[in-house]
Design a protein around this motif. Sequence first.
Motif, PDB file in Angstrom:
ATOM      1  N   ILE A 104      -7.730  -7.295  -6.185  1.00 46.58           N
ATOM      2  CA  ILE A 104      -6.367  -7.215  -5.659  1.00 46.58           C
ATOM      3  C   ILE A 104      -6.370  -7.548  -4.170  1.00 46.58           C
ATOM      4  N   ILE A 105      -7.367  -7.010  -3.476  1.00 45.20           N
ATOM      5  CA  ILE A 105      -7.472  -7.266  -2.027  1.00 45.20           C
ATOM      6  C   ILE A 105      -7.829  -8.720  -1.763  1.00 45.20           C
ATOM      7  N   GLN A 127     -13.240  -5.873   6.552  1.00 47.59           N
ATOM      8  CA  GLN A 127     -13.082  -4.510   6.028  1.00 47.59           C
ATOM      9  C   GLN A 127     -13.575  -4.426   4.588  1.00 47.59           C
ATOM     10  N   LEU A 128     -13.257  -5.442   3.788  1.00 48.02           N
ATOM     11  CA  LEU A 128     -13.680  -5.465   2.383  1.00 48.02           C
ATOM     12  C   LEU A 128     -15.191  -5.547   2.285  1.00 48.02           C
ATOM     13  N   ASP A 129     -15.815  -6.400   3.106  1.00 51.44           N
ATOM     14  CA  ASP A 129     -17.272  -6.527   3.099  1.00 51.44           C
ATOM     15  C   ASP A 129     -17.939  -5.216   3.497  1.00 51.44           C
ATOM     16  N   THR A 130     -17.370  -4.537   4.494  1.00 49.56           N
ATOM     17  CA  THR A 130     -17.916  -3.253   4.930  1.00 49.56           C
ATOM     18  C   THR A 130     -17.797  -2.204   3.833  1.00 49.56           C
ATOM     19  N   ILE A 144      -7.482   0.480   2.122  1.00 52.00           N
ATOM     20  CA  ILE A 144      -7.111  -0.895   2.473  1.00 52.00           C
ATOM     21  C   ILE A 144      -5.818  -1.294   1.771  1.00 52.00           C
ATOM     22  N   ILE A 145      -5.723  -0.973   0.484  1.00 50.57           N
ATOM     23  CA  ILE A 145      -4.525  -1.328  -0.285  1.00 50.57           C
ATOM     24  C   ILE A 145      -3.292  -0.621   0.274  1.00 50.57           C
ATOM     25  N   MET A 146      -3.441   0.656   0.585  1.00 49.89           N
ATOM     26  CA  MET A 146      -2.294   1.428   1.069  1.00 49.89           C
ATOM     27  C   MET A 146      -1.886   1.013   2.481  1.00 49.89           C
ATOM     28  N   GLU A 147      -2.871   0.810   3.364  1.00 46.65           N
ATOM     29  CA  GLU A 147      -2.561   0.461   4.753  1.00 46.65           C
ATOM     30  C   GLU A 147      -1.882  -0.895   4.865  1.00 46.65           C
ATOM     31  N   PHE A 158       4.844  -1.172  -5.414  1.00 50.93           N
ATOM     32  CA  PHE A 158       3.839  -0.545  -4.546  1.00 50.93           C
ATOM     33  C   PHE A 158       3.735   0.915  -4.964  1.00 50.93           C
ATOM     34  N   ASP A 159       3.136   1.116  -6.135  1.00 49.81           N
ATOM     35  CA  ASP A 159       3.084   2.433  -6.762  1.00 49.81           C
ATOM     36  C   ASP A 159       1.758   2.553  -7.512  1.00 49.81           C
ATOM     37  N   TRP A 160       0.694   2.835  -6.767  1.00 51.60           N
ATOM     38  CA  TRP A 160      -0.657   2.783  -7.301  1.00 51.60           C
ATOM     39  C   TRP A 160      -1.210   4.175  -7.610  1.00 51.60           C
TER      40      TRP A 160
END
Length: 483
Positions: A104-105, A127-130, A144-147, A158-160
């Motif tokens: 998703i990211i 950020q994803l790699d980290t 990450i998804i929420m921010e 937007f309701d995960w």
Amino acid sequence: MSNLDNLDKIVSLSKARGFIFQSSEIYGGLSAVYDYGPLGVELKKNIRDQWWKEMTQRHDNIVGVDAAIFMHPKVWEASGHVGGFNDPMIDDKQSKKRYRADMIIEQYIAKLEKDGKEDQAKELQEQLDTAGSRKSLTEDLYDIIMENEIRAPESGAFDWTEVRQFNLMFKTQFGATSSEEDGVYLRPETAQGIFVNYKNVLDTARVQVPFGIAQTGKAFRNEVVARQFVFRMREFEQMEMQYFVKPGTDQDSYEEWLQKRLAWHKSIGIREENLRTAPHPDDKLAHYARAAADIQYKYPIGWQEVEGIHNRTDFDLTQHQEFSGKKLDYYDQKNQERYTPYVIETSIGLDRCTLMVLCDAYREEEVDGDERVVLKMDPRLAPVQVGVFPLIKKPELQEVAHKIDKDLREEFTVQYDESGSIGKRYRRLDEAGTPFCITVDFDTIEKDDKVTIRYRDDMSQVRIPIEKVADVVRDGMKGWSPS
């Protein structure tokens, strides 16, 4: 002439010509599960046979096994699959659909790049790699998804749910009076069947390090994101070889097998410009690996892995020795030393390889104002190697054609066809990848005892004596090269 630019064309051709069907199609199908039809099963078998011949017949120190799909549950504890064979999943509460959180990211990053927001995309990729290197992976991906307020691809909501790990193995019960403690798994890979039989092979096959064990067979993964036709499926077939070597010789052996495997793909007719190797960077290696590389093919969906070559060190044998309590080291009598062998793995997906062959062979050509679709594949792989036709439905022509058909079937896969015009019959077999077609006409029985052989790739036609048909086909198969 044009090559394949759209995977949908292969999906359509596969259904129309009987290569690959959706599983249980009359009931609406089963997602990411496919059946191989009359042409597909022959193509798949021919690829498997070429791989097996390359591995076992052409190497005097590689033998085969056929391990069971069901294995003792502790095998998967030792291999790390019970504890670590997981994907980070997240659910969209609105659509009830499940997604891999990292994908998703990645899709969101691709959208940022497309919108010209390179700096934001680069920061998010970092950020994803980290996150991928941290133990708090699920929490990091959720943050990450929420921010970034990343929305669900299909519903736009937007309701995960929270991100959680989802084990990819299929679990079932074993035995007629089974309980939860009797659970076993459908194997997610074939490699472990080789490792647990290492000692049996060593004791019975008169092999010495270095030696290899080859196996083909079904594997099962409960992929949540399974798509792109047979490229990623829940039930698939692997062709794997584990090569056991002395520690210290492993890197040389790894490099040698990487080149050998790349050469094999070219040897079955895959065009060189559509192949490449992609070494894994050190920070992306699996925890057990010293080195790894993918052999990638340029599918219509982009460059993707078709085979992996890995230096697995002594991880697997050491793990199984610890969990089973059985000694799995090796005693070198010549040098009077004992050690646990390192393993070089070659692992190829047979379904991905089949898809690669179809994609690489696909051509669209204009012939006398009409479009011809043809599969220019290696004749050794072709599901039908020879087509035999009487020019028209006349008993005297049919009799000769049937005799040629019967004689050729001793050595080749043959299809007899007398339905429709000769041009339509050629086109049908062009789409099946048939390299040679033999036509019996009135000159055959009235004048010269010759038939016309028509070549798939350039559509040229030559008259040859009936008694030479098998020789000409045999020579044509040996002398073929991709174009």
